[in-house]
Write an enzyme that holds these catalytic residues in place. Structure first.
Site, PDB file in Angstrom:
ATOM      1  CD  GLN A  85      19.069  -1.788  15.668  1.00 48.27           C
ATOM      2  OE1 GLN A  85      19.309  -1.112  14.601  1.00 48.27           O
ATOM      3  NE2 GLN A  85      19.497  -1.487  16.724  1.00 48.27           N
ATOM      4  CG  HIS A  86      14.939  -0.953  18.986  1.00 47.45           C
ATOM      5  ND1 HIS A  86      15.822  -0.710  19.646  1.00 47.45           N
ATOM      6  CD2 HIS A  86      14.802  -0.275  17.869  1.00 47.45           C
ATOM      7  CE1 HIS A  86      16.478   0.330  18.768  1.00 47.45           C
ATOM      8  NE2 HIS A  86      15.934   0.428  17.928  1.00 47.45           N
ATOM      9  CG  ASP A 246      16.888  -4.753  11.470  1.00 45.28           C
ATOM     10  OD1 ASP A 246      17.515  -3.616  12.100  1.00 45.28           O
ATOM     11  OD2 ASP A 246      15.786  -4.598  11.043  1.00 45.28           O
TER      12      ASP A 246
END
Length: 492
Positions: A85-86, A246
């Site tokens: 992520q991110h 994820d």
């Protein structure tokens, strides 16, 4: 060679590697997992990777998975990517990365996160809009860092993607994301289920630079392009799902969501430590990330930066095997080797206190386990409250924790979590839950079914039940007191 059943491929593109799970679409049987590594660069707070390497690794992992499974490429009916992520991926007009991606654990953007929080009027304003308060890991803070430190790159950016978005677009030719991963950007409104125009204006982001948000991670956003098919050795035209982050994929793999378990807490022990649950209650708690889930529910989540890798580093420094640990014996280790996200201490370093002449290396390692497990578990009560539950209710307090991630396979990790939580644990038999969750998204994209229902039918979330042990309140209180006293001075 012909296949007896159709298969799907679930891709777990994580910080350190790509895994491609080849899964029987009818039964959920894991036929093989192909793997390929990633390189992470950076010193200090910097953590970066080349997105092109992710694409190369995906191809290698798929080829290895199919070869190991002994399955013909013609049997594959769908593919989906679950990504770390991110991370911030910035592309030129031709879809090529302008620079290495800034990863989730890059803490250089901590000042920008604080500035963004103030610019909107404080944490409450962000929680109302996005369900999360900006911290260094969030994509919005990374975009602001790029604008301030590399303005020429930001100005040249034609498209902004998350890691899984980048790979999904390479597969399908379609710029698409899902609510789950989009909710980790801090420019997506979990209240409205769309990008927030006011936040895009605050960040100077053009809406056309962002991918379209599909209804769910299982939405069929397109089909495998001829170019991608040639690269991966797969037939073109197979279903490509929107994919997700994820953590959201792990939830699907566990059967968490509207068609499965709701309000059941999970602790994941990996590079990062996370605690999360699928719920129908929209989360807005300052200590949690108020994510959307991949299936239309929500996924409140607490995340720590320092988990298995940090403890393994202590084992290396002490010359011990990672399992050669005993309880901390009055020691406290706060293993914040990369700064920390929860609590929000991006500039912190590790802390060891309580040494005596009688202290042993094994006890120091045990204290490192305790500090890492405490940091993850301290968010649990807030998580349960975000689900609309009373953490003190015995029925809630005694609800088993599902323990996943690489650490769930370790005796020392399992014993430490049992001792500090005082809860029963369910340790799933399946080890590749992110990839299996992505495979369920792929199967749902190909069939039109609900992905959580698919994973539930596959039984990928079933596991061993470990009964509760007596909670170690003494160790818990010692760590909590040390963290409280050290935060204003040693850790800030």
């Amino acid at each position: 060679m012909p296949a007896t059943h159709p298969v799907v491929i679930g891709v777990d593109s994580s910080t350190q590697s790509t895994k491609a799970a080849v899964v029987d679409a009818a039964t959920g049987a894991l036929l093989a997992v192909g793997r390929a590594g990633h390189t992470v660069i950076g010193t200090g707070g910097a953590r970066e990777s080349d997105p092109e390497q992710w694409w190369s690794a995906l191809g290698e992992a798929v080829a290895r998975g199919l070869k190991e499974a002994g399955v013909a490429a013609s049997a594959v009916t769908g593919i989906a990517v679950a990504g770390q992520q991110h991370g911030l991926v910035v592309l030129d007009p031709g879809g090529r990365p302008l620079r290495p991606a800034l990863l989730w654990n890059d803490t250089r953007s901590a000042p920008q996160a604080a500035d963004l929080t103030d610019a909107l009027g404080g944490p409450g304003a962000w929680l109302t809009r996005t369900g999360s308060v900006p911290v260094a890991s969030m994509t919005a803070a990374k975009w602001q860092w790029l604008c301030e430190h590399e303005p020429a790159t930001a100005e040249a950016t034609a498209a902004v993607r998350l890691p899984h978005d980048f790979l999904t677009e390479r597969l399908s030719g379609v710029a698409a994301t899902d609510p789950g991963d989009a909710s980790g950007t801090c420019w997506y409104s979990t209240a409205d289920g769309a990008y927030d125009p006011a936040l895009l204006q605050l960040l100077g982001l053009a809406p056309e630079s962002l991918p379209v948000v599909a209804p769910s991670g299982a939405t069929r956003v397109g089909t495998l392009t001829p170019a991608a098919a040639a690269t991966l050795g797969l037939p073109d035209g197979i279903a490509v799902a929107a994919g997700t982050g994820d953590n959201m994929a792990a939830a699907v793999g566990l059967g968490l969501g509207g068609a499965g378990h709701l309000d059941h807490p999970v602790v994941s022990l990996g590079t990062s430590g996370t605690v999360f649950a699928a719920t129908r209650t929209r989360p807005a708690a300052p200590g949690l990330a108020g994510f959307a889930a991949a299936d239309g529910t929500f996924l409140p989540l607490g995340c720590t930066l320092n988990c298995t890798l940090a403890v393994d580093r202590f084992a290396d420094l002490l010359g011990l095997d990672r399992e050669d640990a005993v309880p901390g014996d009055g020691l406290v280790v706060l293993p914040y080797l990369d700064g920390e996200r929860t609590p929000d201490l991006p500039h912190a370093a590790g802390l060891l206190t309580g040494l005596r002449h009688t202290t042993t290396p094994r006890a120091i390692l045990g204290a490192a386990y305790e500090g890492a497990a405490f940091t993850v578990l301290r968010a649990l009560d807030e998580l349960l409250a975000a689900c609309g539950l009373d953490p003190a209710d015995p029925k809630v307090r005694d609800r088993p924790l599902r323990l996943i991630g690489g650490g769930a396979r370790g005796r020392a990790w399992t014993q430490t979590v049992r001792r500090l939580s005082g809860r029963p644990l369910i340790v799933p038999y399946a080890t590749e839950l992110v990839a299996l969750g992505a495979a369920a998204l792929a199967a749902a994209a190909a069939s039109g079914e609900d992905p959580v229902a698919v994973a539930t039918a596959w039984a990928t979330g079933q596991g061993e039940l470990l009964p509760a042990s007596a909670r170690d309140h003494e160790t818990w209180d010692r760590i909590a007191g040390t963290l409280e006293r050290a935060t204003p001075t040693l850790l800030s």
